[in-house]
Motif scaffolding. Structure first.
Motif, PDB file in Angstrom:
ATOM      1  N   LEU A 103       8.179  -1.229  -5.457  1.00  0.00           N
ATOM      2  CA  LEU A 103       7.451  -1.772  -4.442  1.00  0.00           C
ATOM      3  C   LEU A 103       6.822  -0.944  -3.255  1.00  0.00           C
ATOM      4  O   LEU A 103       6.123  -1.498  -2.379  1.00  0.00           O
ATOM      5  CB  LEU A 103       7.931  -3.025  -3.730  1.00  0.00           C
ATOM      6  N   GLY A 104       7.280   0.465  -3.136  1.00  0.00           N
ATOM      7  CA  GLY A 104       6.836   1.204  -2.143  1.00  0.00           C
ATOM      8  C   GLY A 104       5.412   1.434  -1.566  1.00  0.00           C
ATOM      9  O   GLY A 104       5.047   1.006  -0.682  1.00  0.00           O
ATOM     10  N   ASP A 105       4.854   1.761  -2.961  1.00  0.00           N
ATOM     11  CA  ASP A 105       3.421   1.977  -2.650  1.00  0.00           C
ATOM     12  C   ASP A 105       2.927   0.304  -2.321  1.00  0.00           C
ATOM     13  O   ASP A 105       1.653   0.657  -1.561  1.00  0.00           O
ATOM     14  CB  ASP A 105       2.692   2.411  -4.085  1.00  0.00           C
ATOM     15  N   THR A 106       2.918  -0.604  -3.079  1.00  0.00           N
ATOM     16  CA  THR A 106       2.413  -1.758  -2.651  1.00  0.00           C
ATOM     17  C   THR A 106       2.652  -2.199  -1.233  1.00  0.00           C
ATOM     18  O   THR A 106       1.754  -2.689  -0.596  1.00  0.00           O
ATOM     19  CB  THR A 106       3.242  -2.885  -3.630  1.00  0.00           C
ATOM     20  N   LEU A 107       3.774  -2.010  -0.860  1.00  0.00           N
ATOM     21  CA  LEU A 107       4.131  -2.323   0.625  1.00  0.00           C
ATOM     22  C   LEU A 107       3.163  -1.324   1.586  1.00  0.00           C
ATOM     23  O   LEU A 107       2.857  -1.801   2.529  1.00  0.00           O
ATOM     24  CB  LEU A 107       5.423  -2.319   1.147  1.00  0.00           C
ATOM     25  N   ASN A 108       3.383   0.036   1.303  1.00  0.00           N
ATOM     26  CA  ASN A 108       2.683   0.852   2.196  1.00  0.00           C
ATOM     27  C   ASN A 108       0.982   0.747   2.046  1.00  0.00           C
ATOM     28  O   ASN A 108       0.257   0.931   2.921  1.00  0.00           O
ATOM     29  CB  ASN A 108       2.848   2.446   1.535  1.00  0.00           C
TER      30      ASN A 108
END
Length: 210
Positions: A103-108
């Motif tokens: 989920l890192g890219d989604t949140l960023n």
């Protein structure tokens, strides 16, 4: 003679009446009015203080955040939320979970969100076997993590209320000032932390969707 006595008696009566009236309304009345004004002023001052929006980070756990560097409040403010969290040692277990759920890219890349971020201790309070099971199930882990994210920035003065999460269910925040509880179980221990794209409230419990 009788006329002079009557006149004198009338003067004495008038003087006595004036003295009584003076005693009835002067010092005590003035003191009472002053006291009422002071009480009213103090009440207005307290009301103004209570309604003033919180400025900056608040909460006892804020002391555990590094004073400088990328993991500090000023350092986190420059980075998107997943990157900012990865630099903060208080949130290392959450960062691991975000990585497992990919989920890192989604949140960023999200714009103007609010993240309720559980501390390492919050995850440690979950039985190890249960935590491992959740970490191993990407769909379940994604559901749990996105339940901690609201699709708007929420300022402290607007924090009390019910909000729809990215997971789809709602969470409820109660409290005021600098004391807030999420879903009646997790407390905000460091609030109003700013990142480039999110407002973060660090909490002492892991929230579970219904």
């Amino acid at each position: 003679m009788q006329h002079r006595l009557l006149t004198r008696a009338g003067a004495i009566a008038a003087a006595a009446g004036f003295a009584i009236a003076l005693a009835a309304c002067s010092p005590d009345e003035g003191t009472d009015e002053a006291a009422e004004e002071n009480t009213s002023s103090e009440a207005m001052q307290e009301e103004t203080t209570e309604e003033m929006p919180v400025s900056g980070e608040f909460g006892d756990a804020c002391a555990a955040v590094p004073a400088d560097g990328e993991g500090s409040f000023s350092g986190m403010a420059d980075d998107p939320v997943a990157t900012a969290a990865s630099n903060n040692p208080v949130l290392s277990t959450l960062v691991t979970a975000v990585g497992e759920a990919d989920l890192g890219d989604t949140l960023n890349s999200a714009e103007n969100i609010t993240v309720f971020a559980p501390t390492n201790d919050a995850f440690a309070a979950i039985p190890a076997a249960d935590l491992e099971a959740v970490m191993a199930d990407q769909d379940l882990l994604t559901s749990v993590l996105t339940y901690h994210v609201v699709g708007e920035r929420i300022a402290p003065e607007d924090l009390a209320g019910t909000f729809e999460t990215l997971q789809g269910d709602t969470l409820e925040v109660s409290g005021s000032g600098e004391a807030f509880t999420v879903n009646g179980s997790a407390n905000v221990v460091c609030g109003n932390v700013q990142t480039a794209n999110a407002t973060v409230y660090i909490i002492d419990g892991v929230l579970m969707p219904a």
